[in-house]
Design a protein around this motif. Structure first.
Motif, mmCIF file in Angstrom:
data_model
loop_
_atom_site.group_PDB
_atom_site.id
_atom_site.type_symbol
_atom_site.label_atom_id
_atom_site.label_comp_id
_atom_site.label_asym_id
_atom_site.label_seq_id
_atom_site.Cartn_x
_atom_site.Cartn_y
_atom_site.Cartn_z
ATOM 1 N N LYS A 109 -17.679 0.297 22.434
ATOM 2 C CA LYS A 109 -16.614 1.243 23.033
ATOM 3 C C LYS A 109 -16.508 2.625 22.603
ATOM 4 C CE LYS A 109 -15.302 -2.238 25.799
ATOM 5 N NZ LYS A 109 -15.808 -2.209 27.050
ATOM 6 N N ILE A 110 -16.469 3.525 23.334
ATOM 7 C CA ILE A 110 -16.389 4.991 22.769
ATOM 8 C C ILE A 110 -14.983 5.296 22.533
ATOM 9 C CG2 ILE A 110 -16.575 7.274 23.201
ATOM 10 C CD1 ILE A 110 -18.773 6.284 25.164
ATOM 11 N N LYS A 111 -13.784 4.713 23.291
ATOM 12 C CA LYS A 111 -12.594 5.262 23.308
ATOM 13 C C LYS A 111 -11.916 4.458 22.184
ATOM 14 C CE LYS A 111 -8.025 4.338 25.557
ATOM 15 N NZ LYS A 111 -7.321 3.520 26.786
ATOM 16 N N PRO A 112 -11.248 5.071 21.263
ATOM 17 C CA PRO A 112 -10.432 4.498 20.140
ATOM 18 C C PRO A 112 -9.387 3.450 20.416
ATOM 19 C CG PRO A 112 -9.891 6.967 20.432
ATOM 20 C CD PRO A 112 -10.714 6.739 21.449
ATOM 21 N N LEU A 113 -9.164 2.724 19.386
ATOM 22 C CA LEU A 113 -8.070 1.605 19.671
ATOM 23 C C LEU A 113 -6.902 2.520 19.699
ATOM 24 C CD1 LEU A 113 -8.705 -1.037 17.092
ATOM 25 C CD2 LEU A 113 -8.960 -1.392 19.650
ATOM 26 N N ASP A 114 -5.853 1.816 20.659
ATOM 27 C CA ASP A 114 -4.538 2.601 20.679
ATOM 28 C C ASP A 114 -3.579 2.196 19.705
ATOM 29 O OD1 ASP A 114 -4.934 3.821 23.157
ATOM 30 O OD2 ASP A 114 -4.074 2.011 24.381
ATOM 31 N N THR A 115 -3.940 1.014 18.950
ATOM 32 C CA THR A 115 -3.275 0.669 17.925
ATOM 33 C C THR A 115 -3.986 -0.456 17.233
ATOM 34 O OG1 THR A 115 -1.067 0.783 18.991
ATOM 35 C CG2 THR A 115 -0.949 -0.419 17.077
ATOM 36 N N LEU A 116 -4.175 -0.329 15.955
ATOM 37 C CA LEU A 116 -5.034 -1.114 15.066
ATOM 38 C C LEU A 116 -3.893 -2.301 14.447
ATOM 39 C CD1 LEU A 116 -7.492 -1.865 13.694
ATOM 40 C CD2 LEU A 116 -6.826 -0.121 11.798
ATOM 41 N N GLN A 117 -4.079 -3.326 14.904
ATOM 42 C CA GLN A 117 -3.257 -4.448 14.389
ATOM 43 C C GLN A 117 -3.759 -5.051 13.061
ATOM 44 O OE1 GLN A 117 -0.430 -5.094 15.806
ATOM 45 N NE2 GLN A 117 -0.819 -3.817 17.594
ATOM 46 N N GLY A 118 -2.835 -5.586 12.413
ATOM 47 C CA GLY A 118 -3.053 -6.347 11.094
ATOM 48 C C GLY A 118 -2.752 -5.573 9.809
ATOM 49 N N ILE A 119 -2.834 -3.954 10.075
ATOM 50 C CA ILE A 119 -2.565 -3.277 8.726
ATOM 51 C C ILE A 119 -1.064 -3.137 8.728
ATOM 52 C CG2 ILE A 119 -2.457 -0.975 8.140
ATOM 53 C CD1 ILE A 119 -5.268 -1.744 7.936
ATOM 54 N N MET A 120 -0.572 -3.774 7.545
ATOM 55 C CA MET A 120 0.893 -3.823 7.047
ATOM 56 C C MET A 120 1.322 -2.428 6.359
ATOM 57 S SD MET A 120 0.790 -7.852 5.862
ATOM 58 C CE MET A 120 2.474 -7.658 5.775
ATOM 59 N N ASP A 121 0.324 -2.125 5.426
ATOM 60 C CA ASP A 121 0.496 -1.019 4.610
ATOM 61 C C ASP A 121 -0.615 -0.328 4.281
ATOM 62 O OD1 ASP A 121 3.579 -1.655 3.788
ATOM 63 O OD2 ASP A 121 2.467 -3.603 3.363
ATOM 64 N N PHE A 122 -0.418 1.074 4.350
ATOM 65 C CA PHE A 122 -1.666 1.908 3.609
ATOM 66 C C PHE A 122 -1.173 2.828 2.765
ATOM 67 C CE2 PHE A 122 -4.462 5.238 3.888
ATOM 68 C CZ PHE A 122 -5.779 4.727 3.727
ATOM 69 N N GLY A 123 -1.805 3.110 1.630
ATOM 70 C CA GLY A 123 -1.263 4.034 0.421
ATOM 71 C C GLY A 123 -2.439 4.573 -0.118
ATOM 72 N N ILE A 124 -1.821 5.427 -1.128
ATOM 73 C CA ILE A 124 -3.090 5.731 -2.143
ATOM 74 C C ILE A 124 -2.363 5.831 -3.390
ATOM 75 C CG2 ILE A 124 -3.615 7.587 -0.430
ATOM 76 C CD1 ILE A 124 -2.208 9.761 -1.959
ATOM 77 N N HIS A 125 -3.469 5.666 -4.354
ATOM 78 C CA HIS A 125 -3.149 5.741 -5.759
ATOM 79 C C HIS A 125 -3.993 6.929 -6.374
ATOM 80 C CE1 HIS A 125 -2.097 1.100 -6.481
ATOM 81 N NE2 HIS A 125 -1.377 1.760 -5.346
ATOM 82 N N LEU A 126 -3.310 7.682 -7.279
ATOM 83 C CA LEU A 126 -3.721 8.579 -8.283
ATOM 84 C C LEU A 126 -4.040 8.164 -9.462
ATOM 85 C CD1 LEU A 126 -5.133 11.554 -8.475
ATOM 86 C CD2 LEU A 126 -2.889 12.218 -9.012
ATOM 87 N N GLU A 127 -5.093 7.711 -10.217
ATOM 88 C CA GLU A 127 -5.088 7.199 -11.566
ATOM 89 C C GLU A 127 -5.993 8.264 -12.407
ATOM 90 O OE1 GLU A 127 -6.712 3.397 -11.169
ATOM 91 O OE2 GLU A 127 -5.186 2.741 -9.522
ATOM 92 N N THR A 128 -5.595 8.239 -13.894
ATOM 93 C CA THR A 128 -6.482 8.865 -14.681
ATOM 94 C C THR A 128 -7.542 7.964 -14.966
ATOM 95 O OG1 THR A 128 -5.203 7.714 -16.529
ATOM 96 C CG2 THR A 128 -4.547 9.992 -16.074
ATOM 97 N N VAL A 129 -8.802 8.413 -15.146
ATOM 98 C CA VAL A 129 -10.129 8.016 -15.400
ATOM 99 C C VAL A 129 -10.046 7.145 -16.501
ATOM 100 C CG1 VAL A 129 -12.708 8.239 -15.607
ATOM 101 C CG2 VAL A 129 -11.564 9.471 -13.791
ATOM 102 N N LYS A 130 -10.475 5.966 -16.490
ATOM 103 C CA LYS A 130 -10.345 5.242 -17.996
ATOM 104 C C LYS A 130 -11.688 5.548 -18.511
ATOM 105 C CE LYS A 130 -8.343 1.100 -15.586
ATOM 106 N NZ LYS A 130 -8.569 0.029 -15.317
ATOM 107 N N GLN A 131 -11.491 5.985 -19.759
ATOM 108 C CA GLN A 131 -12.540 6.334 -20.672
ATOM 109 C C GLN A 131 -13.299 5.112 -21.268
ATOM 110 O OE1 GLN A 131 -13.303 9.708 -20.987
ATOM 111 N NE2 GLN A 131 -11.236 10.074 -19.721
ATOM 112 N N ALA A 132 -14.641 5.185 -21.450
ATOM 113 C CA ALA A 132 -15.454 4.206 -21.790
ATOM 114 C C ALA A 132 -15.074 4.147 -23.450
ATOM 115 C CB ALA A 132 -16.834 4.469 -21.736
ATOM 116 N N GLU A 133 -14.899 2.604 -23.696
ATOM 117 C CA GLU A 133 -14.876 2.758 -25.133
ATOM 118 C C GLU A 133 -16.104 2.443 -25.805
ATOM 119 O OE1 GLU A 133 -12.632 -1.032 -25.528
ATOM 120 O OE2 GLU A 133 -10.976 -0.473 -24.112
ATOM 121 N N ASN A 134 -16.252 3.109 -27.010
ATOM 122 C CA ASN A 134 -17.376 3.083 -27.946
ATOM 123 C C ASN A 134 -17.407 1.992 -28.853
ATOM 124 O OD1 ASN A 134 -17.805 5.594 -26.810
ATOM 125 N ND2 ASN A 134 -16.633 6.853 -28.252
#
Length: 165
Positions: free
Chosen positions: A140-165
């Motif tokens: 189909k070309i037309k987008p879904l009116d509503t995407l079911q099953g998604i309860m929550d959507f978020g973002i996380h911003l995290e510091t990059v984990k440094q590799a241990e020597n």
């Protein structure tokens, strides 16, 4: 027996705290009746600093009403100076047999999806991330009116984990 339960509870709490020590920003949007095609999610945050590299993740919580193997997103990040970077992204959400990917018990699964890695916010000020889904039924070309099953959507911003020597 009580001592053993207390020991496991304390260990679990310490594990949770250590897992989030790199987390600098987190925000979620919840859906009670699915994610509408007209819902553009906005996440505003201040640059934590201009030197440290960060990883950006999207986090989804889906239930068994999510009927797709993947998730298409259109994401845009706006910088304090007005510059914008847009991406069209695809993430796998289910195994070939239809079982949802992610962590969690029962019918709810949480998935942590890479968005950007090793980002250095070179400008001080407020950044904004806009996200909308771009899901369509197969063929189909037309987008879904509503995407079911998604309860929550978020973002996380995290510091990059440094590799241990």
């Amino acid at each position: 027996m009580q001592t053993l339960k207390l020991f496991f509870l304390i260990g679990f709490c310490l594990c949770l705290l250590s897992c989030h020590e790199n987390l600098k920003y987190s925000e979620y949007k919840s859906f009670s009746n699915g994610w509408s095609k007209t819902d553009t999610l906005l996440f505003d945050f201040e640059a934590p600093d201009t030197i440290q590299p960060y990883d950006l993740f999207f986090v989804t919580r889906v239930n068994q009403d999510y009927e797709f193997n993947n998730l298409y997103l259109i994401a845009n990040i706006s910088f304090p100076n007005g510059k914008q970077i847009g991406d069209t992204l695809e993430y796998e959400m289910a195994y070939p047999d239809g079982e949802l990917m992610g962590t969690g018990f029962g019918s709810v699964k949480e998935s942590k999806l890479w968005y950007k890695s090793n980002v250095i916010f070179t400008e001080k000020g407020e950044y904004q991330i806009e996200v909308r889904h771009a899901m369509r039924k197969f063929g189909k070309i037309k987008p879904l009116d509503t995407l079911q099953g998604i309860m929550d959507f978020g973002i996380h911003l995290e510091t990059v984990k440094q590799a241990e020597n």
